[in-house]
Write a protein that holds these residues in place. Structure first.
Motif, PDB file in Angstrom:
ATOM      1  N   TYR A  82       0.883  -1.037  -0.143  1.00  0.00           N
ATOM      2  CA  TYR A  82       0.160   0.309   0.367  1.00  0.00           C
ATOM      3  C   TYR A  82       1.029   1.371  -0.356  1.00  0.00           C
ATOM      4  CZ  TYR A  82      -3.179  -3.887   0.834  1.00  0.00           C
ATOM      5  OH  TYR A  82      -3.976  -4.400   1.190  1.00  0.00           O
ATOM      6  N   ALA A  83       0.420   2.477  -0.529  1.00  0.00           N
ATOM      7  CA  ALA A  83       0.811   3.750  -0.881  1.00  0.00           C
ATOM      8  C   ALA A  83       0.498   3.964   0.627  1.00  0.00           C
ATOM      9  CB  ALA A  83       0.497   4.754  -1.773  1.00  0.00           C
ATOM     10  N   ALA A  84       2.113   4.964   1.177  1.00  0.00           N
ATOM     11  CA  ALA A  84       2.219   5.216   2.346  1.00  0.00           C
ATOM     12  C   ALA A  84       2.349   6.522   2.280  1.00  0.00           C
ATOM     13  CB  ALA A  84       3.112   4.285   3.426  1.00  0.00           C
ATOM     14  N   GLY A  85       1.499   7.459   1.722  1.00  0.00           N
ATOM     15  CA  GLY A  85       2.392   8.661   1.294  1.00  0.00           C
ATOM     16  C   GLY A  85       3.212   8.429   0.352  1.00  0.00           C
ATOM     17  N   GLY A  86       4.106   9.952  -0.333  1.00  0.00           N
ATOM     18  CA  GLY A  86       4.900   9.586  -1.827  1.00  0.00           C
ATOM     19  C   GLY A  86       6.041   9.011  -1.401  1.00  0.00           C
ATOM     20  N   SER A  87       6.858   8.825  -0.752  1.00  0.00           N
ATOM     21  CA  SER A  87       8.479   8.477  -0.516  1.00  0.00           C
ATOM     22  C   SER A  87       7.991   6.769   0.121  1.00  0.00           C
ATOM     23  CB  SER A  87       9.021   9.286   0.247  1.00  0.00           C
ATOM     24  OG  SER A  87       8.003   9.329   1.355  1.00  0.00           O
ATOM     25  N   CYS A  88       7.248   6.574   0.726  1.00  0.00           N
ATOM     26  CA  CYS A  88       7.152   4.909   1.202  1.00  0.00           C
ATOM     27  C   CYS A  88       6.174   4.227   1.183  1.00  0.00           C
ATOM     28  CB  CYS A  88       7.354   4.991   2.792  1.00  0.00           C
ATOM     29  SG  CYS A  88       9.284   5.626   3.629  1.00  0.00           S
ATOM     30  N   VAL A  89       6.020   3.041   1.411  1.00  0.00           N
ATOM     31  CA  VAL A  89       4.870   1.746   1.059  1.00  0.00           C
ATOM     32  C   VAL A  89       5.058   0.959   2.218  1.00  0.00           C
ATOM     33  CG1 VAL A  89       5.148   1.735  -1.581  1.00  0.00           C
ATOM     34  CG2 VAL A  89       6.656   0.077   0.334  1.00  0.00           C
ATOM     35  N   LEU A  90       3.856   0.221   2.525  1.00  0.00           N
ATOM     36  CA  LEU A  90       3.662  -0.243   3.414  1.00  0.00           C
ATOM     37  C   LEU A  90       3.603  -1.740   3.068  1.00  0.00           C
ATOM     38  CD1 LEU A  90       2.473  -1.623   6.657  1.00  0.00           C
ATOM     39  CD2 LEU A  90       0.366  -0.805   5.466  1.00  0.00           C
ATOM     40  N   THR A  91       3.791  -3.219   2.889  1.00  0.00           N
ATOM     41  CA  THR A  91       4.056  -4.571   2.824  1.00  0.00           C
ATOM     42  C   THR A  91       3.694  -5.594   3.682  1.00  0.00           C
ATOM     43  OG1 THR A  91       5.685  -3.544   0.768  1.00  0.00           O
ATOM     44  CG2 THR A  91       5.274  -5.796   1.668  1.00  0.00           C
ATOM     45  N   LEU A  92       2.979  -5.685   3.405  1.00  0.00           N
ATOM     46  CA  LEU A  92       2.072  -7.234   4.523  1.00  0.00           C
ATOM     47  C   LEU A  92       2.119  -7.916   3.743  1.00  0.00           C
ATOM     48  CD1 LEU A  92      -1.058  -4.767   5.300  1.00  0.00           C
ATOM     49  CD2 LEU A  92       1.223  -5.072   7.149  1.00  0.00           C
ATOM     50  N   LEU A  93       2.930  -9.543   5.267  1.00  0.00           N
ATOM     51  CA  LEU A  93       2.541 -10.538   4.399  1.00  0.00           C
ATOM     52  C   LEU A  93       1.613 -11.260   5.474  1.00  0.00           C
ATOM     53  CD1 LEU A  93       6.637 -10.985   5.313  1.00  0.00           C
ATOM     54  CD2 LEU A  93       5.185 -10.670   2.833  1.00  0.00           C
ATOM     55  N   ALA A  94       0.074 -12.091   4.368  1.00  0.00           N
ATOM     56  CA  ALA A  94      -0.906 -12.309   5.128  1.00  0.00           C
ATOM     57  C   ALA A  94      -0.456 -13.860   5.111  1.00  0.00           C
ATOM     58  CB  ALA A  94      -2.096 -12.213   4.264  1.00  0.00           C
ATOM     59  N   ARG A 108      -5.490   0.058   5.366  1.00  0.00           N
ATOM     60  CA  ARG A 108      -5.415   1.792   3.909  1.00  0.00           C
ATOM     61  C   ARG A 108      -4.833   2.468   5.270  1.00  0.00           C
ATOM     62  NH1 ARG A 108     -10.446  -0.487   0.513  1.00  0.00           N
ATOM     63  NH2 ARG A 108      -8.908  -1.624  -1.733  1.00  0.00           N
ATOM     64  N   ARG A 109      -5.921   2.315   6.529  1.00  0.00           N
ATOM     65  CA  ARG A 109      -6.106   3.343   7.465  1.00  0.00           C
ATOM     66  C   ARG A 109      -4.078   3.106   8.525  1.00  0.00           C
ATOM     67  NH1 ARG A 109     -11.088   0.753  10.475  1.00  0.00           N
ATOM     68  NH2 ARG A 109     -12.913   1.425   9.224  1.00  0.00           N
ATOM     69  N   SER A 110      -4.191   2.268   8.281  1.00  0.00           N
ATOM     70  CA  SER A 110      -2.193   2.425   8.545  1.00  0.00           C
ATOM     71  C   SER A 110      -1.878   3.249   7.875  1.00  0.00           C
ATOM     72  CB  SER A 110      -2.658   0.512   8.935  1.00  0.00           C
ATOM     73  OG  SER A 110      -2.591   0.077  10.356  1.00  0.00           O
ATOM     74  N   ALA A 111      -1.507   2.996   6.644  1.00  0.00           N
ATOM     75  CA  ALA A 111      -1.091   3.456   5.464  1.00  0.00           C
ATOM     76  C   ALA A 111      -0.922   4.890   5.653  1.00  0.00           C
ATOM     77  CB  ALA A 111      -1.003   2.779   4.048  1.00  0.00           C
ATOM     78  N   ARG A 112      -2.725   5.255   5.803  1.00  0.00           N
ATOM     79  CA  ARG A 112      -2.750   6.850   6.454  1.00  0.00           C
ATOM     80  C   ARG A 112      -1.466   7.072   7.491  1.00  0.00           C
ATOM     81  NH1 ARG A 112      -7.888   5.565   3.723  1.00  0.00           N
ATOM     82  NH2 ARG A 112      -8.440   5.648   5.729  1.00  0.00           N
ATOM     83  N   ARG A 113      -1.841   6.187   7.968  1.00  0.00           N
ATOM     84  CA  ARG A 113      -1.472   6.870   9.565  1.00  0.00           C
ATOM     85  C   ARG A 113      -0.223   6.859   9.494  1.00  0.00           C
ATOM     86  NH1 ARG A 113      -6.049   4.639  12.110  1.00  0.00           N
ATOM     87  NH2 ARG A 113      -4.943   2.104  11.797  1.00  0.00           N
ATOM     88  N   ILE A 114       0.561   6.006   8.608  1.00  0.00           N
ATOM     89  CA  ILE A 114       2.399   6.145   8.465  1.00  0.00           C
ATOM     90  C   ILE A 114       2.667   7.411   7.504  1.00  0.00           C
ATOM     91  CG2 ILE A 114       4.380   4.680   7.499  1.00  0.00           C
ATOM     92  CD1 ILE A 114       2.032   2.151   8.176  1.00  0.00           C
TER      93      ILE A 114
END
Length: 134
Positions: A82-94, A108-114
């Motif tokens: 998931y995009a987390a702003g313009g410079s970072c991403v959140l990657t999850l393993l499930a 998506r909520r966490s990515a916005r907080r990050i």
């Protein structure tokens, strides 16, 4: 900042059953924070950057706009980015029995907080102060 990011990753893991772990990385593949047990985080951050480049290009070429998220499903689970702003991403393993709808909602909520955490950390001090006052 890393402590706040780790807290967010752990809270997300608590909110989403069958989430195995996650990381925050720069779009260039540099590891920022991780909670990935059993997976080498630096390598995963680098692979995330490589897949992000392809996903961004695919979205752009097909007229879909800026990258928001991607999901790769495998026999033994999935990897979601998931995009987390313009410079970072959140990657999850499930794990394979994760509820993908719940995963997307919470991630998506966490990515916005990050993104907010990173913006607060990276923003110049006077910019943060003006946001706090206004």
């Amino acid at each position: 900042m890393e402590t706040d990011l780790l807290a967010e990753l752990r809270a997300l893991k608590h909110r989403v059953p069958h989430l195995a772990g996650g990381l925050v990385a720069s779009v260039d593949g540099l590891l920022v924070a991780h909670d990935t047990h059993g997976t080498e985080p630096s390598g995963l951050a680098a692979m995330t950057a490589a897949s992000l480049g392809l996903a961004q290009r695919l979205a752009d070429t097909t007229g879909q706009g800026d990258f928001r998220e991607s999901l790769v499903r495998g026999e033994h689970g999935c990897v979601a980015t998931y995009a987390a702003g313009g410079s970072c991403v959140l990657t999850l393993l499930a794990h394979p029995d994760v509820n993908v709808g719940r995963l997307h909602l919470e991630a998506r909520r966490s990515a916005r907080r990050i993104a907010d955490l990173l913006a607060d950390t990276l923003a110049p001090k006077e910019s943060r102060e003006s946001r706090e006052v206004g």
